[in-house]
Scaffold this motif. Structure first.
Motif, mmCIF file in Angstrom:
data_model
loop_
_atom_site.group_PDB
_atom_site.id
_atom_site.type_symbol
_atom_site.label_atom_id
_atom_site.label_comp_id
_atom_site.label_asym_id
_atom_site.label_seq_id
_atom_site.Cartn_x
_atom_site.Cartn_y
_atom_site.Cartn_z
ATOM 1 N N ASP A 80 -17.392 -41.127 -27.519
ATOM 2 C CA ASP A 80 -16.745 -42.377 -27.096
ATOM 3 C C ASP A 80 -17.353 -42.786 -25.751
ATOM 4 O O ASP A 80 -17.026 -42.222 -24.703
ATOM 5 C CB ASP A 80 -15.231 -42.132 -26.964
ATOM 6 C CG ASP A 80 -14.519 -43.379 -26.482
ATOM 7 O OD1 ASP A 80 -15.195 -44.409 -26.280
ATOM 8 O OD2 ASP A 80 -13.279 -43.322 -26.317
ATOM 9 N N ASP A 124 -16.930 -45.440 -24.126
ATOM 10 C CA ASP A 124 -16.024 -46.211 -23.254
ATOM 11 C C ASP A 124 -15.141 -45.296 -22.412
ATOM 12 O O ASP A 124 -14.515 -45.730 -21.451
ATOM 13 C CB ASP A 124 -15.122 -47.120 -24.109
ATOM 14 C CG ASP A 124 -15.947 -48.178 -24.807
ATOM 15 O OD1 ASP A 124 -17.006 -48.532 -24.247
ATOM 16 O OD2 ASP A 124 -15.561 -48.604 -25.917
ATOM 17 N N SER A 125 -15.118 -44.025 -22.782
ATOM 18 C CA SER A 125 -14.235 -43.111 -22.050
ATOM 19 C C SER A 125 -14.840 -42.792 -20.670
ATOM 20 O O SER A 125 -16.061 -42.674 -20.521
ATOM 21 C CB SER A 125 -14.080 -41.833 -22.874
ATOM 22 O OG SER A 125 -13.571 -40.816 -22.078
#
Ligand SMILES: Nc1ncnc2c1ncn2[C@@H]1O[C@H](COP(=O)(O)OP(=O)(O)OP(=O)(O)O)[C@@H](O)[C@H]1O
Ligand SMILES: [Mg+2]
Length: 474
Positions: A453, A455-456
């Protein structure tokens, strides 16, 4: 007029505005020598030497035959010797070879023809040596002998055949040639006769043979590739097995250490009980307290051992089954918790309260989570205040496991590499670099996805697959 006085440029018409070069009415071409070499090389490579010699000889024959016809029309020479000498003149002018005539005799009424001489600077022998970089056992100037045969056949109306008795391609200083009517050769020029006479039918037969030979080779090649692929597959399986063993070995090391702790705890409690008993100071209450502690320590040890037993099992016969997420977590956390505790790395697991049933290969899914947790451990355990968290969430049809560590995330460039088999940044003997690539294929075999991920804020690996048995079965 002597032959040396002919000026071929008088009959050559350069017509660049039409993109043409004419010799009389015939269109000519100015070609690069090395392209002829390349053409020859390709023919030789694809069709073999014999067919190439045939093609070059017959190509030369048509050039010689055609050149004679055109020259004869333009020049109107009556003297036979002069007429025949225009052949060498053409060859000289065309830049193909420098020809020196030595002897000529003919009796065209009796169908007899003989002529011999030398060739210097044969373009064909030059090309041959450039391509092969070694001398040939046989003469190589096939388009030249073909030309000479064609020229003399057109001139004499006999079947004449030219051969080379010496050739630059064989290591001689210059080439020597002889031309005779076919009967006068008495079989000594069969090689050249065959090149001249190989019919289209013959050529296609040879071609068919060459193709069928190639097909046969191809079939063998396919068989070889299949055998090689099978070998590689079996080696890959062995490698996977040894990678798994390696991971288990690593786990076992950590576990041995971790089991020693509870054993020490148990032995501590039992020695306290013994001492109190000896001093008659053991009350029922104290005894129960120690026994409770012993029980809970045994239970914890059991979990570790069970986890190890479950995750190291041979899974080849397992197949997809329904089981609870908690069972999966028990296997994985039973092992990893001990490791995280020893490394003093916090491991938090956030999961929904409800019981979640999943459908898949329990051991394989456990290995995926174990690898993600081990990877996270390896990355951050040496850094102060680091942590690892596993977040489990569920939608109507799917389940998601996120393994997040306090690392600052991976960019797409790094992410591209880390799923490659054997990519590892760990020291030799510690990581095989197969963990993520195997994990990815396990999750894909559950019709799910393993990804990062981006976006983390922290490094976050996501495992996602369907809860529906039909869509997760591969
Ligand atoms: N959480 C993470 N943070 C940063 N890098 C990671 C993380 N997880 C994996 N990597 C990088 O990806 C590489 C490949 O991981 P992978 O699990 O495939 O193999 P490995 O852990 O090196 O070896 P193995 O799993 O066979 O013991 C690691 O060596 C590491 O460089
Ligand atoms: Mg790993």
């Amino acid at each position: 007029m002597k032959i040396e006085d002919f000026d071929l440029t008088e009959w050559l018409k350069f017509l660049p505005e039409e993109g043409k070069l004419l010799f009389g009415e015939d269109r000519m071409l100015l070609l690069r020598q090395d392209t002829m070499g390349r053409l020859w090389f390709l023919l030789n490579q694809h069709l073999g030497q014999e067919l190439t010699n045939t093609i070059m000889t017959q190509f030369g024959f048509r050039c010689g035959y055609g050149d004679f016809k055109v020259l004869n029309q333009i020049l109107h020479i009556d003297d036979n010797e002069m007429k025949i000498a225009t052949g060498p003149m053409m060859h000289n002018w065309e830049g193909i070879v420098h020809v020196q005539m030595e002897d000529i005799s003919m009796d065209l009424i009796d169908n007899k023809f003989f002529c011999k001489g030398k060739w210097f600077n044969s373009y064909e022998a030059e090309n041959y040596l450039k391509n092969f970089k070694k001398f040939s056992e046989h003469p190589v100037c096939h388009s030249l002998t073909g030309y000479a045969s064609g020229w003399c056949s057109a001139f004499s109306d006999l079947e004449t055949v030219a051969i080379e008795t010496q050739c630059i391609g064989m290591g001689h200083d210059h080439c020597c040639w002889e031309i005779r009517d076919i009967a006068s050769w008495e079989g000594k020029a069969d090689r050249w006769v065959a090149y001249l006479k190989n019919s289209t039918e013959n050529i296609s037969k040879k071609l068919e043979n060459a193709v069928s030979e190639l097909n046969h080779l191809n079939e063998n090649l396919e068989e070889k590739i299949q055998r090689r692929t099978a070998k590689i597959k079996s080696q890959q399986q062995k490698l996977l097995a040894s990678a798994k063993l390696g991971a288990i070995g690593e786990m076992a090391g950590g576990i041995a250490h971790e089991i020693k702790n509870p054993l020490a705890v148990i032995s501590g409690h039992s020695s306290v009980i013994r001492k109190k008993l000896q001093k008659s100071k053991l009350t029922d209450e104290v005894l129960l307290e120690h026994l409770d502690k012993i029980d809970s320590t045994v239970e914890m040890t059991n979990k570790i051992v069970n986890g190890l037993k479950n995750l190291s099992r041979d899974t080849s016969m397992d197949g997809f089954k329904e089981f609870e997420v908690d069972q999966l977590l028990e296997d994985v956390l039973g092992i990893t918790k001990a490791k995280f505790k020893t490394g003093r790395l916090s491991l938090e697991v956030l999961k929904p309260d409800e019981k979640i049933k999943v459908f898949g290969e329990r051991v394989q899914l456990g290995q995926v989570l174990l690898n993600l947790l081990n990877n996270a451990y390896d990355e951050v355990s040496a850094i102060e205040n680091s942590w690892v968290r596993m977040e489990i969430s569920k939608t109507k049809d799917s389940i998601t496991f996120k393994v997040i560590d306090s690392g600052s995330g991976l960019n797409e460039e790094a992410a591209e590499k880390i799923f490659d088999p054997f990519f590892t940044t760990k020291e030799v003997g510690k990581g095989t670099g197969l963990g993520l690539s195997i994990s990815k294929s396990i999750i894909e075999s559950h019709n799910g996805r393993l990804y990062i991920d981006f976006d983390s804020k922290n490094t976050c690996f996501v495992v996602e697959f369907s809860l529906n048995p039909e869509s997760s079965k591969s």
